[in-house]
Structures are given as C-alpha cells and as structure tokens.
Write an enzyme that holds these catalytic residues in place. Structure first.
Site, PDB file in Angstrom:
ATOM      1  N   ASP A  44      -2.312  -8.344  -5.574  1.00  9.07           N
ATOM      2  CA  ASP A  44      -3.618  -7.888  -5.239  1.00  9.07           C
ATOM      3  C   ASP A  44      -4.059  -7.810  -3.767  1.00  9.07           C
ATOM      4  O   ASP A  44      -5.023  -8.353  -3.302  1.00  9.07           O
ATOM      5  CB  ASP A  44      -4.529  -8.663  -6.018  1.00  9.07           C
ATOM      6  CG  ASP A  44      -4.767  -8.403  -7.345  1.00  9.07           C
ATOM      7  OD1 ASP A  44      -3.683  -7.448  -8.008  1.00  9.07           O
ATOM      8  OD2 ASP A  44      -5.401  -9.074  -8.248  1.00  9.07           O
TER       9      ASP A  44
ATOM     10  N   ASP B  35       0.595  -5.113  -8.403  1.00  7.72           N
ATOM     11  CA  ASP B  35      -0.784  -4.260  -8.333  1.00  7.72           C
ATOM     12  C   ASP B  35      -1.283  -4.395  -6.823  1.00  7.72           C
ATOM     13  O   ASP B  35      -2.348  -4.624  -6.748  1.00  7.72           O
ATOM     14  CB  ASP B  35      -1.764  -4.768  -9.190  1.00  7.72           C
ATOM     15  CG  ASP B  35      -1.241  -4.803 -10.836  1.00  7.72           C
ATOM     16  OD1 ASP B  35      -0.195  -3.928 -10.776  1.00  7.72           O
ATOM     17  OD2 ASP B  35      -1.549  -5.482 -11.724  1.00  7.72           O
TER      18      ASP B  35
END
Length: 370
Positions: A220, A241
C-alpha cells in the site's frame, strides 16, 4: 521498392505491438481498439482540469531546514494560517526529514518544493505500520507534543489517528493531503515499515499535482484517493497492492517497480473505483518492471480489484507503456482482494463499463511483457 517498404513497416509494427496487444485481446488480457482508446486520455481522466507546470524556481515564502522552519509541518501550518488566495511556496532544503506531513482542507494553494535536480535529496521518511497503537503513533508523529497542538490546522487529522486503538491502513500515511490545488515537486516520500499495510503518501483532495516525486514502500505504498490527481514522472516502488484507491488519477512517464526484498510475487494496482465512476487509473507512456527476485518467477500482477461481491470494481487503462517481462503474459491480472476471480471482456460488441467484468484494459503497450 514499395513492397519492401510495406514489409519493413509491418515488421516494425509487429515489434512495437506484440501479439498480446491486438484488439480485442483475450478474456484474460483485454485490449482496446483505436476507437475505444480515444475515450481514455489524460484529458478525459482529469475531466476539465489541466495541471500547470510547477514553478520549481519560485522564490519561497517559507523555507524548511538550516535557518528556516525545523519541520515541514511547521511551514505548512504557517502557510495555512497566513491565509489568502495567492499560492504559497514552501522550499525544503536537502536532508532527511523523519516526520509526517499532514495537510488539511484549506483554500490556500500550496506548493512544496525539493531540489529540482534530484528528487532523492529531500527524503521524508518514517516507519509506520497499520498495527501501531494510537499512542505509538502519537509518540512518533508528535514527539513531546511539539509538532501538533490543539488549534493547529492539522490537529484534527493527527488526533483522529492518535485516538485509535490501532491506527489502520489510512493513518499510516507519512504524507497525507486533503487540500485542493496542491503541488509537490522533487521530493522522496518513504514508509519503511514492512509490517502489513504501510502507506507512504495519501491523496484525498482534488486537482493535486505531483512532479518528479518518488514514493517508496512495501504494501500500500501510494493511496491515490480523492477526486483528480496527476503524477508526472513519479517513481513508485512496492510489493502488495502498492498503488490503490478511488481517485481519477493519471500516471504519466512513471517508473513503476515491483520490489522483491521480501517476496517474489507482487501486485501493482488495486483500484476500488466505484462502478458508477467511469475513470480510475490511467498509466501513460510509462514503464512497469520489477526486481530480479520477482522477474525470475514472473511474479508480478498488473492489477486486481478490491471487490468481494458479484460485480467488479476498479478501473485501469495501461497504454503506450513499456512492460518488462516480469509477469505471465497470458494472465497478468490477479484474483480480487475479496476472492472474486478475474473476468475480462474480450467481446467485440462490449460495454466497457459492464460491472460484470473487470475494467482493466491495455492499448499499444511495448516491451517483452507486451
């Protein structure tokens, strides 16, 4: 002679646009036609906003470093408290700044500048994972209560996170901006935590313009939320991600790198664009690659969605970008975070916004991964 020229042109086209870039693609790797791609441009994603060229040579109103403000946050506070509608320029002198930066909603247009010849010269860095307690967060972000005080512009942002039992993903952000008309140029923002989610930078405003900014993290790294965000010539590193959120965002001339420090499988984009929102992320004239540890396993995935329902969310177009051979070229997308299988639409009469399919598309990409 004409035949030879035609053969050369065909050869060049075949080299530039590999087999996996032919319309309509496959159900595991859909490709846009020329007509379809015309709807997915920088102008369409930014929806009437044209980012200005950032004036990196402007005389600063506030200086951070030797002889100036001791923290970036103090300069941000001063700019907001001074008010007005004229743009405020904050110059950060070269150095490593172990601090967080929180910019609340404000009508004051702010520009933050590092060193125009080297984005790495100004390094904003902390280690801040989602499992930190609120008190641990407070001790790190606000040592001795000296940086954030009740009544300061960003107090509510800081206090919101400091009151949590565990701060969670969003509050890990080292740089968090909620304001409109923000400009940031030539700095590096890094979250060194590898303990779960750990955001380096979070955008929550509109018309935010980042030029030559490096974003480093693991899971992230960059939370590209808010409304409209433009990233020109960024370098973005992470593993899980590591570019995610719901903004309509453009990444132009970007260097996107899947890092293999701690794993050999990585996922780049995890957009949660709402189904009613046509535009999510546009990657334009960029390069997507990975460290050797990931490349050797073909372990990179270009994207996955966040959905856990029967319909897909997330929207990404990757166009005219160099794709290095760091992933399975026949199946570059991953299962959604909620477990929903990837479903691409390769029908020639397709609706590009059909929520029964993932809205991940490519167009005229190049490189061994194309």
């Amino acid at each position: 002679m004409l035949l030879q020229i035609l053969l050369i042109v065909q050869l060049l086209l075949a080299t530039a646009y590999a087999d996996h870039q032919a319309y309509p693609g496959t159900s595991s790797r859909p490709v846009l036609s020329d007509a379809e791609a015309a709807s997915y441009t920088k102008e369409s994603y930014l929806q009437g906003w044209t980012p200005s060229k950032i004036n990196t040579g402007a005389n600063p109103d506030y200086v951070v470093g030797s002889g100036g403000y001791s923290t970036i946050q103090a300069a941000v506070n001063a700019a907001i408290n001074d008010g007005g509608t004229n743009r405020k320029y904050i110059k950060i002198l070269p150095g490593t700044y172990a601090e967080g930066v929180l910019i609340p909603k404000t009508s004051v247009p702010i520009t933050i500048l590092g060193s125009a010849d080297d984005p790495e010269a100004v390094h904003i860095v902390l280690s801040q994972g989602a499992k930190l307690t609120g008190s641990q967060y407070a001790n790190q972000m606000n040592p001795n209560g000296a940086v954030y005080k009740d009544g300061d512009p960003a107090w509510s942002m800081f206090n919101y996170c400091a009151q949590k039992s565990e701060i969670g993903t969003s509050c890990t952000s080292i740089f968090w901006a909620q304001n409109t008309d923000l400009e940031v140029a030539y700095i590096t923002i890094e979250n060194t935590s590898s303990d779960g989610q750990a955001v380096a930078a979070r955008t929550d405003g509109d018309q935010q313009n980042f030029d030559h900014v490096h974003f480093y993290g693991f899971q992230d790294t960059l939370l590209a939320g808010g409304t409209r965000v433009y990233f020109s010539k960024p370098t973005i590193k992470g593993d899980v991600d590591f570019i995610f959120g719901s903004a309509s965002a453009v990444f132009e001339n970007a260097q996107i790198i899947g890092r293999g420090d701690r794993r050999d499988t990585v996922t780049v984009f995890a957009p949660n664009t709402d189904n009613s929102q046509k535009y999510g992320y546009l990657v334009l004239s960029s390069k997507i690659t990975a460290d050797n540890n990931v490349k050797s396993k073909l372990g990179l995935h270009l994207a996955r969605s966040w959905d856990s329902t029967s319909t897909a969310n997330g929207q990404v177009v990757i166009r005219e970008t160099e794709l290095v051979d760091v992933f399975n070229v026949d199946a570059p997308y991953d299962t959604a975070a909620g477990g929903r299988a990837y479903a691409g639409n390769a029908n020639t009469n397709r609706n590009l916004d059909d929520a029964n399919y993932n809205r991940f598309w490519e167009y005229k990409n190049t490189g061994d991964g194309a």
